[in-house]
Design an enzyme around this catalytic site. Structure first.
Site, PDB file in Angstrom:
ATOM      1  CG  ASP A   1      -9.150   3.771   6.228  1.00 42.51           C
ATOM      2  OD1 ASP A   1      -8.982   3.037   6.187  1.00 42.51           O
ATOM      3  OD2 ASP A   1      -9.405   5.144   5.274  1.00 42.51           O
TER       4      ASP A   1
ATOM      5  CE  LYS B   1      -3.838   2.369   2.220  1.00 41.90           C
ATOM      6  NZ  LYS B   1      -4.872   2.415   2.983  1.00 41.90           N
TER       7      LYS B   1
END
Length: 269
Positions: free
Chosen positions: A164, A32
Site C-alpha cells: 500500500d 480494484k
C-alpha cells in the site's frame, strides 16, 4: 467514499458493470473495488460497507469474463466476508477476520494482501503528523489486524506481499522487504513463508505463475542474490543486493574492499 479521489465513483449494479467495462476497454489488468471504508478518509470507518453484494458480484463477473482479476479493499469483517462470497481474487488489508471468514476464503481460493506496514508505520511514526482521527482508527484496529493475519497464515490461507505504498511513512524503497519482516515478527510466519508471499504467492494471485514466482526452467529469470541467508534472518533482504531481471543484472550490490556492504535494517518494536 474511500478511494473516491483516485478512482471512478459508481452507484448501483448497472453503473458498476459500465465502470468495469470501461476500465477493461482502457486496458487494465485488475479491477480494484473499495468494498469498505478505511483509515485515511475522515467520516468513515473500516467497518463501513460501500458496495453491496450484488454490486461486487457484478464487478467480479465482468472482470472474470475477460480473464482479469479483482482486488477488494476490505477491512472490517462483514466487508471481507461480502467480498470473498462475491468471488474477488484478493482481499487487501483484512483487518478483522474470524474462523468463518477463513473457511470461506479456503473454499473460494481467496488470497490476502495484508499491507501491514500501511498500519504499522502510522502507529509507529505518525503521532504528531497524521490526523488524530486517522491514527485513532489505526490504534483501534492494529492488534486485530496482526491477529487476523496470524490466524489466516496459520490456517494456510495464501498471503501475497503488498505494501500500500504511498501511505504515511510507507514509501517505494525497501518497504517490500520490510513488509516481509513484519510478516515474520507480527504474523508468526517463518522467513521461508514470508519469501513465498513475495514470489510464488504473488505470481499465483496475479495468474502469471507459469512465467514468474520460482526459479524454474521456462520461467523469466527474475531474482535477487546476496551472501547472507534470508532463511536465517529475513531482515537481510532489506540490505543491498544484486538484482536480475529476465536474466540481466540491473543492479549490483555495492562492495567495499571486496566485501559486500551491509546496510542497516529497520527494527520492529
Amino acid at each position: 467514499g474511500h478511494g473516491a479521489d483516485g478512482g471512478h465513483e459508481v452507484d448501483g449494479v448497472d453503473a458498476v458493470v459500465q465502470g468495469v467495462r470501461q476500465a477493461l476497454k482502457m486496458g487494465v489488468d485488475n479491477i480494484k473495488m473499495m468494498v469498505t471504508g478505511g483509515v485515511l478518509r475522515n467520516g468513515e470507518t473500516p467497518d463501513d460497507i460501500q458496495f453491496n453484494f450484488e454490486e461486487v458480484q457484478a464487478a467480479v463477473a465482468e472482470a472474470h469474463h475477460k480473464g482479469k482479476t479483482v482486488a477488494a479493499h476490505a477491512q472490517g469483517n462483514a466487508g471481507v466476508k461480502e467480498a470473498v462470497q462475491a468471488g474477488v481474487d484478493t482481499v487487501e488489508h483484512a483487518f478483522d477476520i474470524d474462523d468463518e471468514t477463513i473457511e470461506m476464503m479456503r473454499q473460494h481460493g481467496t488470497v490476502i494482501v495484508p499491507t501491514m506496514n500501511a498500519m504499522y508505520a502510522i502507529y509507529k511514526y505518525g503521532e504528531k503528523t497524521v490526523p488524530a482521527w486517522a491514527r485513532e482508527k489505526v490504534i483501534v484496529n492494529i492488534k486485530k489486524h496482526f491477529a487476523s493475519i496470524t490466524k489466516a497464515a496459520a490456517a494456510g490461507i495464501p498471503i501475497a506481499m503488498g505494501t500500500d505504498a504511498g501511505t504515511p511513512y510507507n514509501g517505494f524503497e525497501d518497504e517490500s522487504a520490510y513488509e516481509m519482516q513484519l510478516y515474520v515478527d507480527k504474523a508468526g510466519m517463518t522467513p521461508a513463508q514470508a519469501i513465498d508471499t513475495a514470489t510464488i504467492n504473488c505470481a499465483r494471485a496475479m495468474h502469471v505463475a507459469d512465467e514468474y514466482g520460482t526459479i524454474s526452467a521456462g520461467k523469466f529469470a527474475d531474482f535477487i542474490a546476496m551472501t547472507a541467508n534470508p532463511i536465517e534472518d529475513i531482515r537481510v533482504i532489506q540490505q543491498d543486493k544484486d538484482v536480475f531481471q529476465h536474466g540481466i543484472q540491473v543492479h549490483q550490490a555495492a562492495k567495499t574492499d571486496g566485501v559486500d556492504e551491509q546496510v542497516p535494517v529497520r527494527q520492529v518494536g
